[in-house]
Design a protein around this motif. Structure first.
Motif, PDB file in Angstrom:
ATOM      1  N   THR A 119       1.008  -1.285  -0.241  1.00 31.69           N
ATOM      2  CA  THR A 119       0.239  -0.451  -0.067  1.00 31.69           C
ATOM      3  C   THR A 119       1.130   1.332  -0.032  1.00 31.69           C
ATOM      4  N   SER A 120       1.647   1.193   1.030  1.00 37.64           N
ATOM      5  CA  SER A 120       2.864   1.940   0.928  1.00 37.64           C
ATOM      6  C   SER A 120       3.427   2.571  -0.781  1.00 37.64           C
ATOM      7  N   ARG A 121       3.998   1.451  -1.687  1.00 31.07           N
ATOM      8  CA  ARG A 121       4.227   1.079  -2.899  1.00 31.07           C
ATOM      9  C   ARG A 121       3.118   2.657  -3.275  1.00 31.07           C
ATOM     10  N   ILE A 122       1.703   2.219  -3.615  1.00 27.67           N
ATOM     11  CA  ILE A 122       0.691   3.107  -4.533  1.00 27.67           C
ATOM     12  C   ILE A 122       0.954   4.399  -4.251  1.00 27.67           C
ATOM     13  N   ARG A 123       0.936   3.868  -2.939  1.00 28.64           N
ATOM     14  CA  ARG A 123       0.645   6.067  -2.617  1.00 28.64           C
ATOM     15  C   ARG A 123       1.314   7.171  -2.888  1.00 28.64           C
ATOM     16  N   LEU A 124       2.116   5.784  -2.417  1.00 28.63           N
ATOM     17  CA  LEU A 124       4.113   7.311  -3.259  1.00 28.63           C
ATOM     18  C   LEU A 124       3.602   7.311  -4.610  1.00 28.63           C
ATOM     19  N   TRP A 125       3.167   6.153  -5.671  1.00 29.45           N
ATOM     20  CA  TRP A 125       2.835   6.078  -6.639  1.00 29.45           C
ATOM     21  C   TRP A 125       1.944   7.090  -7.382  1.00 29.45           C
ATOM     22  N   PHE A 126       0.556   8.020  -6.521  1.00 26.09           N
ATOM     23  CA  PHE A 126      -0.231   8.517  -6.971  1.00 26.09           C
ATOM     24  C   PHE A 126       0.188   9.634  -6.411  1.00 26.09           C
ATOM     25  N   ILE A 127       0.801   9.973  -5.631  1.00 32.34           N
ATOM     26  CA  ILE A 127       1.598  11.169  -4.653  1.00 32.34           C
ATOM     27  C   ILE A 127       2.524  11.038  -6.267  1.00 32.34           C
ATOM     28  N   TYR A 128       3.326  10.483  -6.922  1.00 29.39           N
ATOM     29  CA  TYR A 128       4.471  10.855  -7.848  1.00 29.39           C
ATOM     30  C   TYR A 128       3.731  11.327  -9.060  1.00 29.39           C
ATOM     31  N   ILE A 129       2.665  10.543  -8.999  1.00 25.38           N
ATOM     32  CA  ILE A 129       1.825  10.799 -10.665  1.00 25.38           C
ATOM     33  C   ILE A 129       0.391  12.170 -10.526  1.00 25.38           C
ATOM     34  N   SER A 130       0.507  12.573  -9.094  1.00 23.00           N
ATOM     35  CA  SER A 130      -0.447  14.294  -9.059  1.00 23.00           C
ATOM     36  C   SER A 130       0.569  15.148  -9.316  1.00 23.00           C
ATOM     37  N   PHE A 131       1.698  15.124  -8.796  1.00 21.11           N
ATOM     38  CA  PHE A 131       2.301  16.191  -8.723  1.00 21.11           C
ATOM     39  C   PHE A 131       2.676  16.224 -10.676  1.00 21.11           C
ATOM     40  N   LEU A 132       3.651  14.971 -11.291  1.00 20.72           N
ATOM     41  CA  LEU A 132       3.455  15.010 -12.905  1.00 20.72           C
ATOM     42  C   LEU A 132       2.329  15.405 -13.827  1.00 20.72           C
ATOM     43  N   THR A 133       1.281  15.054 -13.285  1.00 27.87           N
ATOM     44  CA  THR A 133      -0.022  15.386 -14.266  1.00 27.87           C
ATOM     45  C   THR A 133      -0.656  16.743 -13.331  1.00 27.87           C
ATOM     46  N   MET A 134      -0.487  17.759 -12.427  1.00 30.74           N
ATOM     47  CA  MET A 134      -1.006  18.466 -11.959  1.00 30.74           C
ATOM     48  C   MET A 134      -2.411  18.028 -11.098  1.00 30.74           C
ATOM     49  N   GLY A 135      -2.188  16.548 -11.039  1.00 23.34           N
ATOM     50  CA  GLY A 135      -3.782  16.428  -9.883  1.00 23.34           C
ATOM     51  C   GLY A 135      -4.436  15.976 -10.349  1.00 23.34           C
ATOM     52  N   SER A 136      -4.684  15.466 -11.770  1.00 23.35           N
ATOM     53  CA  SER A 136      -5.984  15.235 -12.345  1.00 23.35           C
ATOM     54  C   SER A 136      -5.383  13.358 -11.543  1.00 23.35           C
ATOM     55  N   PRO A 137      -4.993  13.060 -11.424  1.00 28.97           N
ATOM     56  CA  PRO A 137      -5.015  11.310 -10.920  1.00 28.97           C
ATOM     57  C   PRO A 137      -6.540  11.315  -9.116  1.00 28.97           C
ATOM     58  N   VAL A 138      -7.028  12.426  -8.490  1.00 33.49           N
ATOM     59  CA  VAL A 138      -7.611  12.947  -7.649  1.00 33.49           C
ATOM     60  C   VAL A 138      -8.861  12.328  -7.785  1.00 33.49           C
ATOM     61  N   ILE A 139      -9.254  12.538  -9.149  1.00 28.87           N
ATOM     62  CA  ILE A 139     -10.804  12.425  -9.864  1.00 28.87           C
ATOM     63  C   ILE A 139     -10.414  10.920  -9.700  1.00 28.87           C
ATOM     64  N   ILE A 140     -10.248  10.181 -10.158  1.00 32.74           N
ATOM     65  CA  ILE A 140      -9.820   8.794 -10.687  1.00 32.74           C
ATOM     66  C   ILE A 140      -9.904   8.466  -9.491  1.00 32.74           C
ATOM     67  N   TYR A 141      -8.358   8.865  -8.013  1.00 34.25           N
ATOM     68  CA  TYR A 141      -9.324   8.313  -6.974  1.00 34.25           C
ATOM     69  C   TYR A 141     -10.882   8.473  -6.002  1.00 34.25           C
ATOM     70  N   MET A 142     -10.980   9.886  -6.161  1.00 31.92           N
ATOM     71  CA  MET A 142     -12.661   9.898  -5.786  1.00 31.92           C
ATOM     72  C   MET A 142     -13.620   8.936  -6.224  1.00 31.92           C
ATOM     73  N   VAL A 143     -13.352   8.676  -7.840  1.00 35.07           N
ATOM     74  CA  VAL A 143     -14.362   8.091  -8.245  1.00 35.07           C
ATOM     75  C   VAL A 143     -13.882   6.794  -7.562  1.00 35.07           C
ATOM     76  N   MET A 144     -13.589   6.486  -7.731  1.00 31.00           N
ATOM     77  CA  MET A 144     -12.988   4.918  -6.583  1.00 31.00           C
ATOM     78  C   MET A 144     -13.166   5.588  -5.514  1.00 31.00           C
ATOM     79  N   ALA A 145     -13.038   5.431  -4.947  1.00 29.97           N
ATOM     80  CA  ALA A 145     -13.420   5.856  -3.176  1.00 29.97           C
ATOM     81  C   ALA A 145     -14.945   5.903  -2.782  1.00 29.97           C
TER      82      ALA A 145
END
Length: 73
Positions: free
Chosen positions: A27-53
């Motif tokens: 889980t820690s590795r997934i969180r870390l990659w989520f943070i990296y991808i969020s910074f690289l793509t200006m936060g767009s994975p947050v939308i995917i995260y909210m849909v999954m939640a």
């Protein structure tokens, strides 16, 4: 302040935990990659995260209603 930080880091919606359990990745590795991808793509994975939640919460609600149909009457 500590309780809020702990909740956000380890228990917020459980999306990273669910993905990690499903894929067999820490889980820690997934969180870390989520943070990296969020910074690289200006936060767009947050939308995917909210849909999954949302999907995980609906799934838990449906499964709990199946176990005890009289609970929500």
């Amino acid at each position: 302040m500590y309780r809020l930080k702990h909740f956000i880091e380890w228990q917020a919606f459980g999306v990273c935990s669910a993905v990690g359990d499903k894929l067999g990745i820490a889980t820690s590795r997934i969180r870390l990659w989520f943070i990296y991808i969020s910074f690289l793509t200006m936060g767009s994975p947050v939308i995917i995260y909210m849909v999954m939640a949302f999907w995980l919460n609906i799934k838990k609600y449906i499964l709990s209603a199946r176990r005890n149909p009289l609970k929500y009457l």
